[in-house]
Design an enzyme around this catalytic site. Structure first.
Site, PDB file in Angstrom:
ATOM      1  N   ASP A  92       0.875  -1.239  -0.093  1.00  0.00           N
ATOM      2  CA  ASP A  92       0.104   0.031   0.003  1.00  0.00           C
ATOM      3  C   ASP A  92       0.855   1.337  -0.080  1.00  0.00           C
ATOM      4  OD1 ASP A  92      -2.191  -1.721   0.371  1.00  0.00           O
ATOM      5  OD2 ASP A  92      -2.744  -1.064   2.173  1.00  0.00           O
ATOM      6  N   HIS A 149       5.024  -7.420   0.035  1.00  0.00           N
ATOM      7  CA  HIS A 149       4.701  -8.728  -0.620  1.00  0.00           C
ATOM      8  C   HIS A 149       5.472  -8.587  -2.123  1.00  0.00           C
ATOM      9  CE1 HIS A 149       1.055 -10.130   2.240  1.00  0.00           C
ATOM     10  NE2 HIS A 149       1.660  -8.763   2.633  1.00  0.00           N
ATOM     11  N   SER A 253       8.027   3.496   5.702  1.00  0.00           N
ATOM     12  CA  SER A 253       9.199   3.820   4.844  1.00  0.00           C
ATOM     13  C   SER A 253       8.985   3.933   3.450  1.00  0.00           C
ATOM     14  CB  SER A 253      10.513   3.185   5.311  1.00  0.00           C
ATOM     15  OG  SER A 253      11.752   3.867   4.761  1.00  0.00           O
TER      16      SER A 253
END
Length: 287
Positions: A92, A149, A253
């Protein structure tokens, strides 16, 4: 770079980045119920965190702020692009930059760039496959899901821990600090995929308490002076599928993804400023 961005950035040059981040680590791992609940409520409210997506939406269920910050999502909340040739977003976040690597140079912001060689720890041979390839930089804000991921199926070849500073990685700092992502501490994971090498670069930032990978656990801290690397023999190397978790930031980050030349293409509209979700199709393979 604007005057406001300069005012925001200049103090960061003198801040004790690593001591401040160690302090934040202690605070975010604290099991003090009053403290961690207050911290969670403030962050969730200020940034608009969608707790309905989490497996556990009750803040009392989290032992620490960090456990909340790295919360797991409910199954099916993020659809993983799964058609043949799809390349899925690893996180995201918001696209900071996406485009071509030109003779080894990667755009950081308007008028600023750094080299793939520097980003990957200074080894020209390691960076060579990406010399004229593709890259994207995705910034994770405090409201985002903070597990990372796989964009494609891959077999891990090498992991590199590159020590460095811990400047903020927000837009203002990216516009102001030269070679920001090649100066900050980072963990590089290079995978062999169906389209050749893929580099996932997990960039640290101020208050990012640690970076973890699923095959190694916590890579940083400790902070060290020299670059460390781990080689993975093919028969024993971790193999991860597209959409499978590969690591996480303990606090927020940036992740940078690199591919080789003429092996993939970004989706139309996958440009700076676009908000993306984990698993969203961000590109497709060409071979």
């Amino acid at each position: 770079m604007t005057f406001k961005e300069s005012l925001t950035t200049l103090p960061q040059y003198i801040l004790p980045h690593h001591p401040l981040s160690r302090l934040m680590r202690q605070l975010t791992h604290s099991n003090n119920k009053t403290w961690k609940n207050l911290f969670i409520k403030q962050i969730a409210s200020h940034y608009g965190v969608n707790m309905d997506e989490a497996i556990d939406s009750d803040i009392n269920a989290y032992r620490s702020f960090n456990q909340f910050f790295t919360r797991e999502l409910k199954p099916g909340v993020r659809a993983i692009a799964n058609e043949k040739g799809d390349i899925a977003s690893p996180a995201d976040g918001t696209v900071s930059q996406a485009g071509d690597i030109t003779e080894g140079n990667i755009i950081q912001a308007k008028g600023k760039s750094y080299t793939a060689t520097d980003l990957l720890g200074g080894d020209e041979e390691r960076a060579a496959p990406f010399k004229n390839g593709k890259f994207t930089t995705i910034y994770l804000s405090p409201k985002d899901y903070h597990r990372l991921h796989m964009p494609l199926n891959g077999t891990l070849q090498e992991m590199i821990h590159v020590p460095g500073r811990l400047f903020s990685v927000n837009a203002a700092t990216a516009n102001s600090v030269p070679r920001l992502f090649a100066r900050n501490e980072r963990v590089v994971a290079i995978f062999d995929t169906e389209i050749g090498p893929m580099a996932l670069v997990l960039v640290g930032a101020i208050f990012v308490a640690s970076i973890e990978t699923v095959w190694h656990g916590e890579v940083t801290p400790p902070t060290v002076k020299d670059i460390r690397s781990w080689q993975y023999i093919r028969k024993n190397a971790p193999k991860l599928k597209r959409g499978e978790e590969m690591g996480r930031f303990n606090m927020g980050s940036t992740i940078i993804v690199l591919y080789g030349n003429d092996v993939m293409k970004w989706e139309d509209g996958f440009v700076a400023g676009k908000e993306v979700q984990l698993g969203e199709k961000m590109g497709h393979t060409l071979i």
